[in-house]
Design a protein around this motif. Structure first.
Motif, PDB file in Angstrom:
ATOM      1  N   SER A   2     -30.391  63.090 -46.529  1.00 43.16           N
ATOM      2  CA  SER A   2     -30.775  62.836 -47.705  1.00 43.16           C
ATOM      3  C   SER A   2     -31.987  61.937 -48.261  1.00 43.16           C
ATOM      4  N   SER A   3     -32.467  61.929 -49.654  1.00 41.67           N
ATOM      5  CA  SER A   3     -33.539  61.025 -49.956  1.00 41.67           C
ATOM      6  C   SER A   3     -32.820  59.686 -50.066  1.00 41.67           C
ATOM      7  N   GLY A   4     -33.967  58.771 -50.116  1.00 42.38           N
ATOM      8  CA  GLY A   4     -33.386  57.446 -50.052  1.00 42.38           C
ATOM      9  C   GLY A   4     -32.919  57.026 -51.549  1.00 42.38           C
ATOM     10  N   ALA A   5     -33.251  57.860 -52.569  1.00 41.25           N
ATOM     11  CA  ALA A   5     -32.568  57.796 -53.900  1.00 41.25           C
ATOM     12  C   ALA A   5     -31.109  58.160 -54.012  1.00 41.25           C
ATOM     13  N   VAL A 131     -30.762  38.268 -51.404  1.00 48.07           N
ATOM     14  CA  VAL A 131     -31.942  39.319 -51.635  1.00 48.07           C
ATOM     15  C   VAL A 131     -31.799  40.103 -50.495  1.00 48.07           C
ATOM     16  N   HIS A 132     -32.002  41.290 -50.928  1.00 46.34           N
ATOM     17  CA  HIS A 132     -31.969  42.553 -49.870  1.00 46.34           C
ATOM     18  C   HIS A 132     -33.143  43.354 -50.081  1.00 46.34           C
ATOM     19  N   LEU A 133     -33.989  43.479 -48.898  1.00 48.30           N
ATOM     20  CA  LEU A 133     -35.067  44.393 -48.890  1.00 48.30           C
ATOM     21  C   LEU A 133     -34.811  45.576 -48.148  1.00 48.30           C
ATOM     22  N   ALA A 134     -35.528  46.875 -48.686  1.00 50.28           N
ATOM     23  CA  ALA A 134     -36.077  48.001 -48.015  1.00 50.28           C
ATOM     24  C   ALA A 134     -37.305  48.321 -48.090  1.00 50.28           C
ATOM     25  N   HIS A 135     -37.860  48.321 -47.066  1.00 50.18           N
ATOM     26  CA  HIS A 135     -39.411  48.275 -47.016  1.00 50.18           C
ATOM     27  C   HIS A 135     -39.619  49.508 -45.992  1.00 50.18           C
ATOM     28  N   ALA A 136     -38.729  50.126 -45.297  1.00 46.63           N
ATOM     29  CA  ALA A 136     -38.908  51.397 -44.321  1.00 46.63           C
ATOM     30  C   ALA A 136     -37.528  52.155 -44.522  1.00 46.63           C
ATOM     31  N   ALA A 137     -37.875  53.430 -44.124  1.00 45.56           N
ATOM     32  CA  ALA A 137     -36.837  54.368 -44.170  1.00 45.56           C
ATOM     33  C   ALA A 137     -35.486  54.092 -43.931  1.00 45.56           C
ATOM     34  N   GLY A 138     -35.440  53.415 -42.702  1.00 39.87           N
ATOM     35  CA  GLY A 138     -34.497  52.986 -41.987  1.00 39.87           C
ATOM     36  C   GLY A 138     -33.572  51.997 -42.625  1.00 39.87           C
ATOM     37  N   ASP A 139     -34.035  51.411 -43.565  1.00 36.53           N
ATOM     38  CA  ASP A 139     -33.572  50.120 -44.116  1.00 36.53           C
ATOM     39  C   ASP A 139     -32.801  50.413 -45.328  1.00 36.53           C
ATOM     40  N   VAL A 140     -33.004  51.668 -45.926  1.00 35.47           N
ATOM     41  CA  VAL A 140     -32.385  51.817 -47.178  1.00 35.47           C
ATOM     42  C   VAL A 140     -30.915  51.773 -47.418  1.00 35.47           C
ATOM     43  N   LEU A 168     -37.888  56.033 -51.942  1.00 30.62           N
ATOM     44  CA  LEU A 168     -36.711  56.856 -52.619  1.00 30.62           C
ATOM     45  C   LEU A 168     -36.819  58.245 -52.547  1.00 30.62           C
ATOM     46  N   THR A 169     -38.083  58.850 -52.416  1.00 33.63           N
ATOM     47  CA  THR A 169     -38.412  60.541 -52.324  1.00 33.63           C
ATOM     48  C   THR A 169     -38.166  60.632 -50.668  1.00 33.63           C
ATOM     49  N   ALA A 170     -38.688  59.827 -49.868  1.00 32.05           N
ATOM     50  CA  ALA A 170     -38.531  60.138 -48.331  1.00 32.05           C
ATOM     51  C   ALA A 170     -37.292  60.598 -47.752  1.00 32.05           C
ATOM     52  N   GLU A 171     -36.988  61.022 -46.785  1.00 31.84           N
ATOM     53  CA  GLU A 171     -35.694  61.226 -46.265  1.00 31.84           C
ATOM     54  C   GLU A 171     -35.356  59.842 -45.565  1.00 31.84           C
ATOM     55  N   ALA A 172     -34.187  59.614 -45.674  1.00 31.60           N
ATOM     56  CA  ALA A 172     -33.347  58.328 -45.212  1.00 31.60           C
ATOM     57  C   ALA A 172     -32.050  58.578 -44.430  1.00 31.60           C
ATOM     58  N   PRO A 173     -31.777  57.864 -43.367  1.00 34.06           N
ATOM     59  CA  PRO A 173     -30.507  58.012 -42.799  1.00 34.06           C
ATOM     60  C   PRO A 173     -29.458  57.775 -43.733  1.00 34.06           C
TER      61      PRO A 173
END
Length: 534
Positions: A2-5, A131-140, A168-173
């Motif tokens: 799925s996408s990150g969003a 505070v939670h950060l997702a700055h790489a696809a594997g973090d979303v 948000l538009t990239a593929e994410a686990p």
């Protein structure tokens, strides 16, 4: 994949989120697209601060998570005042903000990218619990689930989630749900429990102080009060924990001397779900009790706890079963109430009577930092908890109207907001939200031509008024320009009450303007009128 969003929206659905509030921006449009395909209602507001306020109003009305979605940089920053109010009032809200694309971010550098901030998340550290950060696809997925887990845990506070916009538009686990490590001591005897029982059994004049943490255990508070034959003082956040007319409910703030004496005379005070903050204790001028028992999730700092029970407020159920039943019945509080009423301005008394006439038992009342709001905070007892919202955590002017948008969508009864003419203009653009979403809310504007509380402060100090008298619009015409039914009445007595009843009965978005020709008098629970001084 799925996408990150889509991962974020799926996580919200799994968490039971039914409505989110937000404002679209170039960086977060992918979330809008994913929400359109989901079961979640998306309510678009006209300012990001309103999104966080509405999430807060929803959370206070339901006890469930309120969610605000905003864009990068200024969009995120615009929520900070509202997030601070939710933090100080212990409201569970989640702010989801985007950050600039991860491919353009360089750690420690500012590059002038649209909406870029060097350390955007750092702005939220003082007003959130995590505070939670997702700055790489594997973090979303990990960051989203962790943020929801934190938001769902105790103690209740806001949580911040930041996701780089390109993710948000990239593929994410996909999702991997995390466990919940929230403190849970209900059903067993936590440390200090039997010391609390012993202290209460030995008390001559016990008093119960119920805070916001006790608002969902009202029947247990009442049962304990009956067994102890103790009066109950409630903070603003606990209003309604005991219903109006309950024989043990003082129904007055401790800022009224007659009610404050109950604290002074008590030899044992039991504080439940309260940090005994400055606003409630007249900046800690209330004396240290002879014996103070505190039941809560965090160690108290403002007063010395002789017995601290680290537990949820639900612990008072076994506590009530364990203390000795006292004879004598309910305390005689009639004289206390009579003395308090004698201190109130007649206009305030008529206004409160009008509210009681107009509001159905299940109504929600959301008030602002204005003199009529202070009257309600101190002297209006709703029929149940979570029915009166007061922004006296941080004390943010402009809270009531946008927060009430969220409260109304909680579907827990008709909703009325009360704002002054100054505070309403903080978010008057949300009239468009109310009209577009057809939110069944009656927004009351008490128009006294200025910042009435500040005007009072200047006059009381013997100064000429300056900067507090306002040029205000024709509020009725303003509302009508948005397609919202509006009406104007003069004064705050019978005509006001009858008009308010009509507006509530209509079930439609509406504005009721109450013009007050004379300056309003603040009640004893406002700081210039506190009878205790430090």
């Amino acid at each position: 994949m799925s996408s990150g969003a889509e991962v974020v929206v799926e996580a919200l659905e799994r968490a039971g989120v039914e409505v989110v509030f937000g404002l679209p921006g170039v960086h977060n449009l992918a979330l809008w697209a994913a929400l359109r395909e989901s079961s979640i209602r998306l309510v678009g507001v006209r300012h990001e601060q309103a999104a966080a306020y509405a999430a807060d109003g929803y959370a206070r009305a339901t006890g469930q998570l309120g969610v605000a979605i905003v864009t990068t940089g200024p969009g995120a920053a615009n929520t900070l005042g509202a997030v601070g109010e939710a933090w100080a009032s212990r409201s569970p809200i989640l702010v989801i903000a985007t950050d600039i694309p991860s491919t353009l971010r360089r750690s420690g550098e500012y590059r002038g990218i649209l909406h870029e901030t060097d350390g955007q998340a750092a702005m939220f550290v003082p007003v959130t619990k995590s505070v939670h950060l997702a700055h790489a696809a594997g973090d979303v997925a990990r960051a989203t689930v962790a943020a929801l887990d934190s938001a769902d845990g105790e103690p209740a506070r806001p949580v911040y989630l930041e996701i780089a916009t390109d993710l948000l538009t990239a593929e994410a686990p996909g999702l991997e749900p995390l466990g919940n490590d929230a403190l849970d001591v209900e059903g067993r005897s936590p440390g200090g429990f039997w010391d609390a029982v012993a202290a209460l059994n030995g008390a001559r004049r016990p008093l119960i102080w119920a805070g916001g943490g006790a608002r969902d255990v009202g029947p247990h508070v009442g049962h304990l009060a009956e067994r102890l034959a103790a009066p109950v003082l409630t903070t603003y956040g606990a209003a309604g924990v005991l219903p109006p007319g309950h024989p043990h409910l003082v129904g007055l703030p401790p800022h009224v001397e007659a009610a404050g004496r109950l604290w002074d005379e008590a030899d044992v005070v039991l504080a439940i779900g309260s940090d005994l903050d400055g606003v409630q204790t007249q900046n800690f001028a209330q004396p240290q009790p002879e014996t103070l028992i505190v039941i809560g999730l965090e160690e108290p700092t403002n007063y010395r706890a002789d017995v601290f029970v680290r537990a949820h407020a639900g612990t008072i159920a076994p506590l009530a079963a364990s203390v000795e039943q006292r004879s004598g019945g309910a305390p005689d509080l009639a004289a206390v109430r009579a003395a308090a009423c004698a201190t109130l301005d007649p206009t305030a008394l008529r206004f409160l009577d009008s509210l009681r006439f107009a509001l159905p038992a299940d109504a929600n009342l959301v008030v602002d930092m204005c003199i009529p709001g202070y009257w309600c905070a101190g002297f209006f007892t709703p029929s149940a908890p979570r029915k009166l919202q007061v922004p006296l955590g941080w004390g943010t002017l402009g809270y009531a109207f946008p927060a009430a948008l969220g409260t109304a969508l909680a579907d827990t009864g008709p909703t009325v907001s009360i704002s002054g003419d100054g505070g309403f203009l903080f978010a008057s653009g949300e009239l468009a939200t109310m009209a577009q979403e057809q939110i069944p809310l009656t927004a009351v504007i008490v128009d006294d031509g200025g910042y009435g509380m500040l005007r009072y402060d200047q006059v009381r100090a013997g100064s000429e008024t300056f900067g507090v008298d306002l040029h205000t619009p024709d509020f009725e015409a303003l509302a009508a320009s948005f397609g919202v039914w509006a009406e104007t009445v003069f004064g705050l007595d019978d005509d006001f009450g009858e008009a308010l009843a009509r507006h509530i009965e209509s079930g439609q978005p509406s504005v009721l303007v109450a013009k007050t020709p004379d300056p309003l008098v603040p009640p004893p629970n406002t700081s210039p009128n506190w009878y205790r001084k430090r």
